[in-house]
Write a protein that holds these residues in place. Structure first.
Motif, short mmCIF file in Angstrom:
data_model
loop_
_atom_site.label_atom_id
_atom_site.label_comp_id
_atom_site.label_asym_id
_atom_site.label_seq_id
_atom_site.Cartn_x
_atom_site.Cartn_y
_atom_site.Cartn_z
N LYS A 90 -4.60 0.07 -3.02
CA LYS A 90 -5.02 -0.02 -1.63
C LYS A 90 -6.33 -0.79 -1.47
O LYS A 90 -6.44 -1.68 -0.62
CB LYS A 90 -5.15 1.36 -1.00
CG LYS A 90 -5.58 1.29 0.45
CD LYS A 90 -5.66 2.64 1.09
CE LYS A 90 -6.07 2.46 2.55
NZ LYS A 90 -6.13 3.69 3.28
N ASP A 91 -7.34 -0.49 -2.30
CA ASP A 91 -8.64 -1.17 -2.17
C ASP A 91 -8.52 -2.66 -2.47
O ASP A 91 -9.08 -3.50 -1.74
CB ASP A 91 -9.67 -0.52 -3.11
CG ASP A 91 -10.03 0.89 -2.69
OD1 ASP A 91 -9.85 1.21 -1.49
OD2 ASP A 91 -10.49 1.67 -3.55
N ASP A 92 -7.77 -3.02 -3.51
CA ASP A 92 -7.61 -4.43 -3.86
C ASP A 92 -6.84 -5.18 -2.78
O ASP A 92 -7.19 -6.31 -2.41
CB ASP A 92 -6.88 -4.56 -5.21
CG ASP A 92 -7.72 -4.06 -6.37
OD1 ASP A 92 -8.96 -4.12 -6.27
OD2 ASP A 92 -7.13 -3.61 -7.37
N ASP A 108 -2.40 3.10 -5.38
CA ASP A 108 -3.58 2.84 -6.22
C ASP A 108 -4.19 1.46 -5.96
O ASP A 108 -5.37 1.24 -6.24
CB ASP A 108 -3.20 2.95 -7.71
CG ASP A 108 -2.78 4.35 -8.10
OD1 ASP A 108 -3.12 5.30 -7.36
OD2 ASP A 108 -2.12 4.50 -9.15
N THR A 110 -6.59 -4.34 0.38
CA THR A 110 -7.45 -4.41 1.58
C THR A 110 -8.46 -5.55 1.44
O THR A 110 -8.66 -6.34 2.38
CB THR A 110 -8.18 -3.07 1.80
OG1 THR A 110 -7.20 -2.04 1.92
CG2 THR A 110 -9.06 -3.11 3.03
N LYS A 111 -9.11 -5.67 0.27
CA LYS A 111 -10.10 -6.74 0.05
C LYS A 111 -9.44 -8.11 0.16
O LYS A 111 -9.98 -9.03 0.78
CB LYS A 111 -10.74 -6.59 -1.33
CG LYS A 111 -11.73 -5.46 -1.43
CD LYS A 111 -12.30 -5.39 -2.83
CE LYS A 111 -13.13 -4.13 -3.03
NZ LYS A 111 -13.58 -3.98 -4.41
N ILE A 135 0.84 -1.20 0.00
CA ILE A 135 0.00 0.00 0.00
C ILE A 135 0.87 1.24 0.00
O ILE A 135 0.58 2.21 -0.72
CB ILE A 135 -0.96 -0.01 1.21
CG1 ILE A 135 -2.02 -1.10 1.01
CG2 ILE A 135 -1.61 1.35 1.40
CD1 ILE A 135 -2.89 -1.36 2.23
#
Length: 147
Positions: free
Chosen positions: A125-127, A123, A129-130, A118
């Motif tokens: 970060k969301d993937d 960019d 985190t999931k 991260i």
């Protein structure tokens, strides 16, 4: 004799108890031997013992108890199976502690890797985190940047 509705294990247990009782009575009769009357009682007791042993030999094959070969070897080596059990439990506890340590180390690696990814590629970060949350982990807060 064991009741008809009992399990084979209970029947064998009852027969073993009867055999032990026969042997005990024989020991008592030998110690307190009083002549012909004792000799006749001993003959009757021996006949009862033989009958109990025959019943046991007929019932025993119906009992299916799986004993691990390691325990059998342990007992054949004149060792106490309780010691085997204690050693087995201690081994399992050590292995559990080792696996817990590995699990914690992998979890720490996952968190560190996620945090570094991260920090390096914001960019994603969301993937990231999931992915981490889907595997049961938690995303650590980003490192405080040194100014």
């Amino acid at each position: 004799m064991a009741p008809q509705n009992s399990s084979p294990v209970a029947a064998v247990e009852a027969q073993l108890k009867a055999i032990v009782q026969n042997l005990y009575v024989l020991i008592v009769q030998v110690v307190d031997h009083a002549g012909a009357s004792t000799q006749n009682a001993m003959k009757a007791e021996i006949q009862s013992l033989v009958q109990n042993m025959v019943r046991l030999s007929q019932t025993a094959p119906s009992v299916n108890i799986n004993i691990p070969p390691e325990v059998t070897s342990y007992v054949e080596g004149s060792r106490n199976p309780d010691i085997f059990t204690r050693e087995f439990v201690e081994t399992v506890q050590r292995m559990n502690q080792m696996l817990k340590g590995r699990t914690e180390a992998y979890r720490l690696l996952q968190e560190t890797l996620a945090r570094d990814l991260i920090d390096g590629i914001p960019d994603l970060k969301d993937d990231i985190t999931k992915t981490v949350e889907a595997s049961g982990g938690k995303v650590p807060p980003p490192k405080a940047s040194a100014a």
